[in-house]
Motif scaffolding. Structure first.
Motif, PDB file in Angstrom:
ATOM      1  N   LYS A 109       1.151  -1.215   0.571  1.00 55.43           N
ATOM      2  CA  LYS A 109      -0.060  -0.032  -0.075  1.00 55.43           C
ATOM      3  C   LYS A 109       0.985   1.177  -0.132  1.00 55.43           C
ATOM      4  O   LYS A 109       0.893   2.288  -0.649  1.00 55.43           O
ATOM      5  CB  LYS A 109      -1.179   0.261   1.182  1.00 55.43           C
ATOM      6  CG  LYS A 109      -1.747  -0.992   1.619  1.00 55.43           C
ATOM      7  CD  LYS A 109      -2.589  -1.164   2.743  1.00 55.43           C
ATOM      8  CE  LYS A 109      -3.573  -2.493   3.353  1.00 55.43           C
ATOM      9  NZ  LYS A 109      -3.663  -1.944   4.439  1.00 55.43           N
ATOM     10  N   VAL A 110       1.989   1.656   0.781  1.00 54.69           N
ATOM     11  CA  VAL A 110       2.787   2.434   1.332  1.00 54.69           C
ATOM     12  C   VAL A 110       3.766   2.877  -0.279  1.00 54.69           C
ATOM     13  O   VAL A 110       3.444   3.195  -0.728  1.00 54.69           O
ATOM     14  CB  VAL A 110       3.555   2.100   2.057  1.00 54.69           C
ATOM     15  CG1 VAL A 110       4.231   3.549   2.538  1.00 54.69           C
ATOM     16  CG2 VAL A 110       2.455   2.283   3.426  1.00 54.69           C
ATOM     17  N   PRO A 153       4.414  -1.789   7.757  1.00 53.68           N
ATOM     18  CA  PRO A 153       5.142  -1.120   7.201  1.00 53.68           C
ATOM     19  C   PRO A 153       5.998   0.383   8.535  1.00 53.68           C
ATOM     20  O   PRO A 153       4.552   0.746   8.991  1.00 53.68           O
ATOM     21  CB  PRO A 153       4.208  -0.334   6.012  1.00 53.68           C
ATOM     22  CG  PRO A 153       3.180  -0.743   6.407  1.00 53.68           C
ATOM     23  CD  PRO A 153       3.260  -1.650   7.172  1.00 53.68           C
ATOM     24  N   VAL A 154       7.040   0.630   8.379  1.00 47.31           N
ATOM     25  CA  VAL A 154       6.826   1.623   8.649  1.00 47.31           C
ATOM     26  C   VAL A 154       8.104   2.909   8.018  1.00 47.31           C
ATOM     27  O   VAL A 154       8.546   2.424   7.283  1.00 47.31           O
ATOM     28  CB  VAL A 154       7.827   1.548  10.002  1.00 47.31           C
ATOM     29  CG1 VAL A 154       8.875   2.674  10.881  1.00 47.31           C
ATOM     30  CG2 VAL A 154       7.492   0.865  11.331  1.00 47.31           C
ATOM     31  N   LEU A 155       7.100   3.963   7.895  1.00 47.93           N
ATOM     32  CA  LEU A 155       7.015   5.063   7.637  1.00 47.93           C
ATOM     33  C   LEU A 155       8.644   6.144   7.686  1.00 47.93           C
ATOM     34  O   LEU A 155       8.167   6.782   9.396  1.00 47.93           O
ATOM     35  CB  LEU A 155       6.206   5.659   6.451  1.00 47.93           C
ATOM     36  CG  LEU A 155       6.745   6.751   5.897  1.00 47.93           C
ATOM     37  CD1 LEU A 155       7.785   6.955   4.226  1.00 47.93           C
ATOM     38  CD2 LEU A 155       5.224   8.075   5.639  1.00 47.93           C
ATOM     39  N   ALA A 181      -3.149   4.320   8.020  1.00 47.16           N
ATOM     40  CA  ALA A 181      -2.872   5.849   8.709  1.00 47.16           C
ATOM     41  C   ALA A 181      -1.713   6.748   8.205  1.00 47.16           C
ATOM     42  O   ALA A 181      -1.986   7.581   7.752  1.00 47.16           O
ATOM     43  CB  ALA A 181      -1.892   5.632   9.953  1.00 47.16           C
ATOM     44  N   ILE A 182      -0.497   5.581   7.769  1.00 47.59           N
ATOM     45  CA  ILE A 182       0.616   6.041   6.661  1.00 47.59           C
ATOM     46  C   ILE A 182      -0.360   6.746   5.541  1.00 47.59           C
ATOM     47  O   ILE A 182       0.706   7.584   4.526  1.00 47.59           O
ATOM     48  CB  ILE A 182       1.423   4.896   6.697  1.00 47.59           C
ATOM     49  CG1 ILE A 182       2.184   4.594   7.230  1.00 47.59           C
ATOM     50  CG2 ILE A 182       2.918   5.790   5.068  1.00 47.59           C
ATOM     51  CD1 ILE A 182       3.091   3.922   7.229  1.00 47.59           C
ATOM     52  N   ILE A 226      -6.372   1.884  -2.913  1.00 46.62           N
ATOM     53  CA  ILE A 226      -5.644   1.181  -2.677  1.00 46.62           C
ATOM     54  C   ILE A 226      -5.237   0.319  -1.995  1.00 46.62           C
ATOM     55  O   ILE A 226      -5.203  -0.447  -1.294  1.00 46.62           O
ATOM     56  CB  ILE A 226      -4.663   2.245  -2.304  1.00 46.62           C
ATOM     57  CG1 ILE A 226      -4.054   3.942  -3.833  1.00 46.62           C
ATOM     58  CG2 ILE A 226      -3.377   1.707  -1.832  1.00 46.62           C
ATOM     59  CD1 ILE A 226      -3.851   4.401  -3.045  1.00 46.62           C
ATOM     60  N   ALA A 227      -5.996   0.959  -0.533  1.00 44.54           N
ATOM     61  CA  ALA A 227      -5.976  -0.301   1.149  1.00 44.54           C
ATOM     62  C   ALA A 227      -6.565  -1.731   0.214  1.00 44.54           C
ATOM     63  O   ALA A 227      -5.878  -2.560   1.138  1.00 44.54           O
ATOM     64  CB  ALA A 227      -6.654   0.840   2.170  1.00 44.54           C
ATOM     65  N   LEU A 228      -7.769  -1.155  -0.288  1.00 40.66           N
ATOM     66  CA  LEU A 228      -8.117  -2.695  -0.521  1.00 40.66           C
ATOM     67  C   LEU A 228      -7.792  -3.259  -1.639  1.00 40.66           C
ATOM     68  O   LEU A 228      -7.483  -4.416  -1.875  1.00 40.66           O
ATOM     69  CB  LEU A 228      -9.627  -2.818  -0.492  1.00 40.66           C
ATOM     70  CG  LEU A 228     -10.303  -2.469   0.761  1.00 40.66           C
ATOM     71  CD1 LEU A 228     -11.491  -1.365   0.870  1.00 40.66           C
ATOM     72  CD2 LEU A 228     -10.855  -4.199   1.628  1.00 40.66           C
TER      73      LEU A 228
END
Length: 200
Positions: free
Chosen positions: A15-16, A54-56, A69-70, A160-162
């Motif tokens: 997603k990110v 993930p981490v941004l 949230a990202i 995008i999320a789905l």
């Protein structure tokens, strides 16, 4: 430069990655192997105490986590996040649906089958995921029979999320042949300018 800590095969990480490509943003990808316990090291837990990808990581060292949230952070002020309150709430509605009614079954079934080879001790869980995953797909099909995207006429971070786990649902044993509206939507999403595949 933005840094993304993630696994290319993870839908949540994808997603990110997809959002950054759609926005034309430069970033550095830092691979993290969850199967080797790399999300549980002190260094990683300092970035996300929940120990998940993930981490941004932003330019100032601030770290954001939770994929949806990202998405909201990155999409702020762009065409991918509507400003009108009702439409914005509908985007959130689908993101909550993804995390509570879709991802726990579509993604978990994929993990059991693709990553673990569908072990006997998880067979009952796999079957439950199938039932509940198909229920989620039917909800999406109903909406996509009415509108080209999940929130009306425009591609958004709800899609995008789905898209992330729906487009690889077959890797978790789901047959999408009975979902024509979803298949047409998958094609629309993949045809967007600057679209990038999960493993590209």
């Amino acid at each position: 430069m933005l840094k993304v800590y993630g696994d290319y095969r993870s839908g949540n990480c994808y997603k990110v990655k997809l959002m950054l490509h759609l926005l034309g943003r430069e970033y550095e990808w830092v691979p993290v192997d969850i199967l080797k316990g790399e999300t549980q090291t002190p260094e990683f837990l300092a970035k996300n105490p929940n120990g998940k990808i993930p981490v941004l990581e932003l330019d100032d060292g601030t770290c954001l986590w939770e994929s949806n949230a990202i998405l909201n952070f990155l999409a702020e002020g762009s065409e991918f996040l509507p400003g009108e309150p009702r439409l914005r709430t509908q985007v959130l509605q689908w993101q909550f649906f993804e995390q509570y009614s879709h991802e726990p079954y579509i993604a978990v079934a994929r993990f059991i089958q693709l990553y673990q080879g569908r072990p006997a001790e998880r067979e009952e869980e796999f079957k439950v995921c199938q039932v509940r995953g198909y229920k989620a797909l039917k909800v999406m099909e109903q909406q996509l029979n009415r509108t080209p995207y999940l929130v009306g006429e425009h591609y958004s971070i709800a899609d995008i999320a789905l898209y992330a786990y729906t487009h690889v649902a077959h890797e978790g044993g789901f047959d999408l042949s009975g979902f024509p509206a979803i298949n047409a939507w998958l094609a629309r999403v993949a045809s967007q300018p600057r679209h990038v595949g999960m493993l590209d």
